[in-house]
Design an enzyme around this catalytic site. Structure first.
Site, PDB file in Angstrom:
ATOM      1  N   ASP B  25      40.270  48.491  38.362  1.00  0.00           N
ATOM      2  CA  ASP B  25      39.904  47.463  39.334  1.00  0.00           C
ATOM      3  C   ASP B  25      39.713  46.179  38.538  1.00  0.00           C
ATOM      4  O   ASP B  25      38.694  46.004  37.870  1.00  0.00           O
ATOM      5  CB  ASP B  25      38.605  47.883  40.055  1.00  0.00           C
ATOM      6  CG  ASP B  25      38.077  46.799  40.973  1.00  0.00           C
ATOM      7  OD1 ASP B  25      38.707  45.722  41.080  1.00  0.00           O
ATOM      8  OD2 ASP B  25      37.015  47.019  41.599  1.00  0.00           O
ATOM      9  N   LYS B  87      40.528  35.323  37.958  1.00  0.00           N
ATOM     10  CA  LYS B  87      41.446  35.922  38.937  1.00  0.00           C
ATOM     11  C   LYS B  87      41.825  34.924  40.031  1.00  0.00           C
ATOM     12  O   LYS B  87      42.914  34.996  40.599  1.00  0.00           O
ATOM     13  CB  LYS B  87      40.776  37.146  39.551  1.00  0.00           C
ATOM     14  CG  LYS B  87      41.650  37.965  40.473  1.00  0.00           C
ATOM     15  CD  LYS B  87      40.902  39.225  40.862  1.00  0.00           C
ATOM     16  CE  LYS B  87      41.620  40.063  41.872  1.00  0.00           C
ATOM     17  NZ  LYS B  87      40.835  41.282  42.181  1.00  0.00           N
ATOM     18  N   GLU B 184      43.518  46.801  46.939  1.00  0.00           N
ATOM     19  CA  GLU B 184      42.134  47.240  46.747  1.00  0.00           C
ATOM     20  C   GLU B 184      41.580  48.023  47.941  1.00  0.00           C
ATOM     21  O   GLU B 184      41.001  49.098  47.758  1.00  0.00           O
ATOM     22  CB  GLU B 184      41.238  46.033  46.428  1.00  0.00           C
ATOM     23  CG  GLU B 184      41.494  45.502  45.022  1.00  0.00           C
ATOM     24  CD  GLU B 184      40.969  44.094  44.801  1.00  0.00           C
ATOM     25  OE1 GLU B 184      40.216  43.586  45.653  1.00  0.00           O
ATOM     26  OE2 GLU B 184      41.320  43.500  43.764  1.00  0.00           O
ATOM     27  N   ASP B 206      36.006  44.272  52.453  1.00  0.00           N
ATOM     28  CA  ASP B 206      35.746  44.100  51.019  1.00  0.00           C
ATOM     29  C   ASP B 206      35.359  42.661  50.722  1.00  0.00           C
ATOM     30  O   ASP B 206      36.203  41.767  50.732  1.00  0.00           O
ATOM     31  CB  ASP B 206      37.003  44.496  50.230  1.00  0.00           C
ATOM     32  CG  ASP B 206      36.814  44.337  48.714  1.00  0.00           C
ATOM     33  OD1 ASP B 206      35.803  43.749  48.281  1.00  0.00           O
ATOM     34  OD2 ASP B 206      37.696  44.810  47.972  1.00  0.00           O
TER      35      ASP B 206
HETATM   36 MG   LIG Z   1      36.580  43.899  44.024  1.00  0.00          MG
END
Ligand SMILES: [Mg+2]
Ligand SMILES: Nc1ncnc2c1ncn2[C@@H]1O[C@H](COP(=O)(O)OP(=O)(O)O)[C@@H](O)[C@H]1O
Lengths: 175, 622
Positions: B25, B87, B184, B206
């Site tokens: 992850d 990111k 994800e 999420d």
């Molecule tokens: Mg995450």
């Protein structure tokens, strides 16, 4: 062999009908995918990976087309040599166009008033008519086999679908 | 004759070593690595026992790099060289970054993707991410005791082509073999679905540090199908921190701050936010470089008021995703909560209210994604035999090309199942037009300017015809990782142009090779040795796969002569692998690949036939 000439129905072993058992389609789709999907071949040789990619791509295309009533009807007509959405085929009856205009006005009004209820009513009316058209398509395509007439209904059906999409978009606009 | 064993095709049954595979992850805020050990997916801790690796990379003047907690500790001391939340910059240009003024970095607007200036030179987000991946790789190899065969790396479902490509490049740079990029939320569902044997429609909500994703998934008879995804690639816990930070500035009467103080207050803001998930109030205390002391107390109602709009901002994508899937909240059987920010009680309440049910929180929201990715990695590495589930993922954003008047013609609609190919025909606009510019874009808007530009290329040499006579077929192909390739072809002449969408946004192979060399610093980097090693790994895999296939179907699908021909090529390749000549290994591998193409096709057909046999349908002539 993976035969790219085989039609979408044949891929899933289904009869070429508009009134399709969507559960059988889904089952066949999943069963084939579970055999051919790239995830099954992540550790296999190059030849198998390439084949897997080709199969999955083909199966996805067939499934996407058959699961949607509009695409399915259009595809069935194409199998019978009729290109219902050909630009030369766009003439619509005047009364149908009048009705379209009335609906569009109603849509603009609901949007201007930010009226959820207005959009809902309109969506229900048009959705109901679209449903009825689907039944009509099933009759024309599967029983009567009157393809030119089915193409006409399909063109109307597309107008209805566009309206429904616009109603959806309108919800977002007024949210 | 011995009885033949029949097993699922594609799955190796030949005895092989358990291949070490991990799920990673690669988060905005925190990263994790997990692996399936003794049949259980577990997160691999660092030597101090921490499961999380803060996604923070610090560059020092001597060229050394620190990653994780030690880097995070220097965040306010050395803000320019300590890169956090990188990111957010993956596959992005300077113009794409909101709040750029609030960030303590010096950006360099490089073509395709921005870079960040540090004491050790300009760094691309891809290089920074690779540093994080290297640490996780090392951690896993130490814990598992061997080289990794491959990794599944997760990306937000909403990531576009440029962002996915950048992630894959980072893995390449870290010398990781990417088995698959996995969304994800899908990874989270795998972790939940398998543990709980769930069936039905699920929503995965999420909210991490920098991104928000909502996915609607259908789990049925072992198939995970993504029905719709939506989200906001620039909304997360960081925004909550920022609201508190602004409140602090206001309360303490501060205006312009130095980078150090800004970082310090943002860190304090985050601590206060996390505290408020457990307690009704939180203190914010900081000594600024000016000597001014900030000492404030924030309570839950005030925090709630200043962040209410952020909470609501997450609900709009939820509504859109449901609409795309053609579902109502009531049809959702469970809502899976993922990401550290879902620990906020206010979020849990809002999500619960929207979906009309108490959300699922029984797995650790920080770990769910990595745990699911590890399970998938284990399957893809070929370790799991009775793989009784399959994942069908979708295109996150529509793909199309620019047509007249700056409008977008969509070729692949959002949420179409991967992998897929779609073609559309276009024609010329002017009489005698001999070239056509093709501009590939991604996004939902109708105007080109409002979508993301992925690539531009030209098809030349179209024979002069009257306007509208040429037929140019543009084909989009999206692979199982969601990466795009485009080809254009003039149908009457067969003139063709191709583009891997990669070059304009991602890195070219040369650039990667250069970065790899740089990263090995003064150590000698032997390109050839590496190539040979890679070829041998691939060759070994091919031999194993072929032997397994022969064991399964060799007797039924091949005649003795065909079988002998394949066996001979396997032997030739095995022989070549003993030596150290890359070319010989390559040639023998190619020969075996070609020699098994027909066999592979027969196996695939046989398995499809078997799959359809189970159904009561009219006779098939497959
Ligand atoms: Mg995450
Ligand atoms: N107890 C908590 N209460 C509120 N927010 C939290 C809590 N724990 C972690 N977070 C927030 O979660 C975010 C990180 O979540 P994570 O899932 O690790 O992010 P990412 O996926 O972006 O790496 C940070 O913004 C952090 O402040």
């Amino acid at each position: 062999m993976l035969d790219f000439n085989r039609n979408h129905f044949e891929i899933f072993g289904l009869a070429p009908r508009f009134a399709l058992d969507t559960e059988a389609l889904e089952r066949a789709y999943r069963d084939i995918q579970s055999q051919v999907h790239p995830d099954r071949f992540a550790h296999a040789g190059e030849a198998e990976q390439r084949l897997s990619m080709q199969w999955t791509t083909r199966v996805n295309e067939a499934y996407q087309t058959l699961r949607q009533p509009f695409d399915r009807a259009n595809y069935l007509l194409e199998l019978h040599g009729i290109h219902a959405m050909d630009p030369s085929n766009t003439k619509m009856p005047a009364d149908f166009l009048m009705q379209q205009m009335a609906w569009r006005e109603a849509l603009e009004e609901a949007k201007a008033d930010k009226s959820f209820a207005g959009l809902q009513d309109l969506g229900r009316d048009i959705g109901g008519l679209a449903q009825a058209m689907q039944a009509q398509l099933a009759n024309l395509l599967d029983r009567q086999q009157d393809f030119p007439h089915a193409a006409e209904v399909l063109r109307k059906y597309r107008f209805m679908q566009k309206l429904l999409a616009e109603i959806d978009a309108a919800y977002e606009e007024i949210e | 004759m011995a009885l033949l064993q029949i097993s699922e095709p594609g799955m190796s049954t030949a005895p092989h070593q358990h291949r070490l595979a991990v799920g990673i992850d690669l988060g905005t805020t925190n990263s994790l690595v997990a692996s399936v050990r003794n049949g259980l997916s577990v997160v691999i801790n660092d030597e101090q026992g921490h499961p999380l690796l803060p996604s923070v990379v610090r560059y020092l003047a001597d060229g050394s790099v620190t990653v994780g907690y030690p880097a995070q500790a220097k965040q306010s001391e050395d803000p320019h060289n300590t890169l956090v939340s990188v990111k957010r910059f993956m596959g992005r240009g300077v113009r794409d970054i909101r709040d750029i003024a609030a960030l303590p970095y010096q950006f360099v607007d490089a073509p395709g993707m921005l870079q960040l200036k540090t004491v050790a030179g300009s760094k691309s987000p891809v290089e920074v991410s690779a540093e994080i991946l290297k640490v996780l790789k090392r951690r896993a190899e130490t814990a598992l005791g061997g080289d990794l065969a491959g990794a599944v790396i997760t990306v937000p479902a909403y990531f576009d082509d440029a962002q996915r490509q950048a992630t894959k490049d980072a893995a390449k740079l870290a010398d990781l073999n990417v088995l698959r990029l996995l969304n994800e939320p899908t990874a989270a569902a795998i972790a939940y679905g398998l543990d709980n044997g769930a069936e039905g429609i699920y929503a995965v909500y999420d909210l991490g540090g920098g991104t928000f994703d909502i996915s609607i998934l259908k789990l049925s008879k072992g198939v995970f199908e993504v029905l719709a995804t939506n989200g906001d690639s620039a909304l997360g816990g960081d925004d909550f921190d920022h609201r508190i930070y602004c409140w602090v500035l206001e309360q303490a009467g501060l205006s312009v701050l130095g980078d150090h103080d800004k970082r310090l207050l943002l860190t304090r803001a985050r601590e206060a936010k996390e505290m408020l998930s457990e307690r009704p109030t939180a203190g914010i205390t900081a000594m600024l470089s000016t000597g001014q002391l900030v000492d404030l107390r924030l309570d839950e109602p005030a925090f709630r008021a200043m962040t209410e709009s952020l909470v609501n901002k997450t609900l709009l994508p939820c509504r859109k995703a449901l609409r795309d899937a053609g579902l109502t909240p009531a049809e959702v059987k469970g809502v899976v909560m993922v990401g550290g920010s879902t620990r906020m009680p206010r979020i849990q309440a809002a999500v619960g209210e929207f979906f009309g049910q108490v959300p699922l929180t029984n797995l650790d929201p920080d770990k769910v994604v990595a745990l699911g990715a590890a399970i998938q990695a284990n399957v893809l590495a070929g370790n799991k035999r009775d793989d009784d589930w399959l994942l069908l993922d979708v295109v996150p954003l529509s793909l199309g090309i620019e047509t007249m008047g700056g409008l977008v013609e969509k070729i692949i609609p959002r949420n179409a199942t991967l992998p897929l190919a779609r073609a559309q025909e276009f024609t010329t606009f002017k009489d005698g037009q001999t070239a056509m510019a093709i501009h590939v874009v991604q996004g939902e808007r109708e105007l080109v300017g409002e979508c993301r530009s992925l690539a531009r290329f030209e098809l030349r040499g179209i024979p002069p015809m009257v306007a509208g006579a040429a037929r140019i077929r543009v084909t989009f192909q999206v692979d199982a990782d969601g990466l795009l390739a485009v080809a254009a072809r003039e149908m009457s002449t067969g003139i063709e142009a191709h583009i891997e969408v990669k070059p304009s946004y991602g890195l070219s192979d040369d650039e990667i090779a250069r970065m790899l060399r740089d990263s090995y610093d003064h150590a000698r980097f032997d390109v050839e040795a590496r190539q040979l090693a890679e070829l041998k790994v691939d060759a070994q895999r091919l031999v194993e796969a072929t032997e397994a296939a022969l064991a399964e179907d060799g007797e039924t699908l091949l005649d003795p002569a065909e079988r002998a021909a394949i066996t001979a090529r396997v032997a030739a390749l095995t022989q070549a692998m003993q030596g150290n000549d890359a070319q010989t290994v390559k040639r023998a591998s190619d020969a075996l690949n070609q020699g098994t193409a027909e066999f592979a096709a027969r196996r695939m057909d046989a398995s499809v036939k078997r799959a359809l046999k189970g159904q009561k349908l009219e006779e098939l002539d497959l």
